[in-house]
Motif scaffolding. Structure first.
Motif, mmCIF file in Angstrom:
data_model
loop_
_atom_site.group_PDB
_atom_site.id
_atom_site.type_symbol
_atom_site.label_atom_id
_atom_site.label_comp_id
_atom_site.label_asym_id
_atom_site.label_seq_id
_atom_site.Cartn_x
_atom_site.Cartn_y
_atom_site.Cartn_z
ATOM 1 N N UNK A 15 0.827 -1.205 0.000
ATOM 2 C CA UNK A 15 0.000 0.000 0.000
ATOM 3 C C UNK A 15 0.864 1.258 0.000
ATOM 4 N N UNK A 16 1.975 1.236 0.743
ATOM 5 C CA UNK A 16 2.803 2.421 0.925
ATOM 6 C C UNK A 16 3.859 2.602 -0.163
ATOM 7 N N UNK A 146 12.449 16.986 4.399
ATOM 8 C CA UNK A 146 11.485 15.948 4.755
ATOM 9 C C UNK A 146 10.484 15.740 3.628
ATOM 10 N N UNK A 147 9.781 14.617 3.716
ATOM 11 C CA UNK A 147 8.720 14.307 2.752
ATOM 12 C C UNK A 147 7.392 14.213 3.487
ATOM 13 N N UNK A 148 6.391 14.890 2.973
ATOM 14 C CA UNK A 148 5.050 14.707 3.515
ATOM 15 C C UNK A 148 4.435 13.487 2.870
ATOM 16 N N UNK A 149 4.032 12.535 3.677
ATOM 17 C CA UNK A 149 3.359 11.326 3.196
ATOM 18 C C UNK A 149 1.901 11.421 3.611
ATOM 19 N N UNK A 150 1.028 11.498 2.633
ATOM 20 C CA UNK A 150 -0.393 11.670 2.918
ATOM 21 C C UNK A 150 -1.147 10.400 2.551
ATOM 22 N N UNK A 151 -1.961 9.918 3.479
ATOM 23 C CA UNK A 151 -2.745 8.701 3.299
ATOM 24 C C UNK A 151 -4.223 9.066 3.315
ATOM 25 N N UNK A 152 -4.918 8.783 2.245
ATOM 26 C CA UNK A 152 -6.354 9.019 2.208
ATOM 27 C C UNK A 152 -6.788 10.235 1.433
ATOM 28 N N UNK A 153 -5.865 11.121 1.106
ATOM 29 C CA UNK A 153 -6.164 12.254 0.226
ATOM 30 C C UNK A 153 -4.845 12.731 -0.367
ATOM 31 N N UNK A 154 -4.875 13.744 -1.223
ATOM 32 C CA UNK A 154 -3.636 14.182 -1.848
ATOM 33 C C UNK A 154 -2.890 15.149 -0.951
ATOM 34 N N UNK A 155 -1.564 15.172 -1.111
ATOM 35 C CA UNK A 155 -0.745 16.077 -0.309
ATOM 36 C C UNK A 155 -1.141 17.522 -0.520
ATOM 37 N N UNK A 156 -1.610 17.858 -1.732
ATOM 38 C CA UNK A 156 -1.958 19.260 -1.995
ATOM 39 C C UNK A 156 -3.201 19.678 -1.230
ATOM 40 N N UNK A 225 7.480 17.559 -7.820
ATOM 41 C CA UNK A 225 7.527 17.820 -6.377
ATOM 42 C C UNK A 225 6.573 16.890 -5.637
ATOM 43 N N UNK A 226 5.500 16.466 -6.301
ATOM 44 C CA UNK A 226 4.511 15.588 -5.692
ATOM 45 C C UNK A 226 4.343 14.330 -6.533
ATOM 46 N N UNK A 227 4.231 13.188 -5.845
ATOM 47 C CA UNK A 227 3.923 11.918 -6.498
ATOM 48 C C UNK A 227 2.620 11.390 -5.918
ATOM 49 N N UNK A 228 1.752 10.895 -6.790
ATOM 50 C CA UNK A 228 0.427 10.454 -6.363
ATOM 51 C C UNK A 228 0.205 9.012 -6.809
ATOM 52 N N UNK A 235 -7.498 8.588 -4.876
ATOM 53 C CA UNK A 235 -6.140 9.031 -4.582
ATOM 54 C C UNK A 235 -5.885 8.744 -3.117
ATOM 55 N N UNK A 236 -5.054 7.732 -2.855
ATOM 56 C CA UNK A 236 -4.923 7.280 -1.475
ATOM 57 C C UNK A 236 -3.544 7.468 -0.870
ATOM 58 N N UNK A 237 -2.520 7.529 -1.675
ATOM 59 C CA UNK A 237 -1.180 7.696 -1.138
ATOM 60 C C UNK A 237 -0.447 8.722 -1.989
ATOM 61 N N UNK A 238 0.195 9.678 -1.344
ATOM 62 C CA UNK A 238 0.955 10.669 -2.086
ATOM 63 C C UNK A 238 2.092 11.198 -1.234
ATOM 64 N N UNK A 239 3.103 11.708 -1.896
ATOM 65 C CA UNK A 239 4.208 12.344 -1.181
ATOM 66 C C UNK A 239 4.479 13.703 -1.799
#
Length: 285
Positions: A15-16, A146-156, A225-228, A235-239
């Protein structure tokens, strides 16, 4: 129908994977666990938050650092803050981390994280009263790539880092407001303490609209800058690379009137507040 306990568990590492998190990374984890649970139900698996946290640790390894958001704005409304028990208002994953002995909470009563890993001790020592200024955790995230790792929605959708940029640029549409209240530390000692965050004047409607986020997200993906990662049409995982995000938003402020960063009075950018680019300044200035 099978009970939840009889269903197989989500493959957390699978998943990650795929959004660029590597061993040794510092990850700022934000989440909307309702969407993650919805995905799990759709594919017929169960989710155990503790096992997801274990997998985050495995993902970055002992040289990495896991930071799970436990933001709460209750302190701004006169509520006492207890670093041990005041619940997160930004997702269930932070509250799950609060129950673990291997995670500790950073000290700011408004913007805090549960932290584990190589840089955890450094983060726990921080006591910068200003939430977004020099020496803050947001400053640390920028400086240390650092990297923001977002689970469940987009980092933006959850780029709180933009407030760090606004503080750095000393934008006239926000100002630092102190809040004083009862603060209880890990030892159970309670005293009055003052912390601050950037707020807007009440006559300005400062927003981060869905259109802003959509356009910003497209531009961040375009620039790398962002990967989805899309799963089950969601959209469940993004950095997002937080140093690069800071540079992007700073450029947006100075060269694009902040149109990817903010809307004021329903207009993109800061021009609606009568602000000119030359009024912006950096910390160093």
């Amino acid at each position: 129908m099978d009970s939840a306990k009889e269903r197989k568990e989500l493959d957390y590492m699978d998943f990650l994977q795929g959004v660029g998190v590597e061993k040794g990374d510092i990850i700022d984890v934000s989440s909307d666990m309702a969407n993650v649970l919805l995905y799990c139900r759709r594919i017929g698996v169960r989710l155990v938050p503790d096992h997801l946290i274990d997998s985050l640790q495995e993902l970055v390894g002992p040289e990495g650092t896991v930071m799970i958001r436990t933001f709460t704005w209750d302190f701004c409304h006169g509520e006492p803050f207890d670093i041990r028990t005041s619940p997160s208002r930004v997702g269930a994953l932070g509250n799950a981390a609060m129950k673990r002995a291997d995670f500790k909470r950073t000290g700011h009563p408004i913007y805090s994280w549960m932290v584990w890993g190589k840089r955890a001790g450094e983060l726990l020592q921080m006591d910068q009263p200003n939430a977004f200024g020099p020496g803050s955790v947001f400053d640390f995230l920028d400086i240390n790539h650092a990297k923001q790792l977002t689970l469940g929605n987009t980092s933006s959708d959850s780029t709180t880092q933009m407030h760090h940029v606004e503080a750095a640029c000393k934008v006239p549409y926000r100002f630092d407001k102190p809040f004083t209240g009862e603060y209880t530390d890990y030892s159970g000692n309670t005293c009055l303490k003052t912390y601050s965050m950037h707020v807007r004047p009440l006559n300005l409607k400062v927003t981060n609209t869905e259109v802003d986020r959509d356009e910003r997200g497209k531009e961040l993906e375009k620039r790398g800058i962002m990967k989805v990662k899309h799963l089950d049409e969601m959209t469940l995982v993004s950095t997002i690379l937080l140093h690069e995000l800071t540079e992007f938003l700073t450029e947006d402020m100075y060269q694009n009137e902040g149109k990817f960063t903010v809307s004021i009075n329903d207009l993109p950018g800061y021009v609606a507040a009568g602000i000119k680019p030359e009024e912006l300044k950096f910390y160093a200035e």
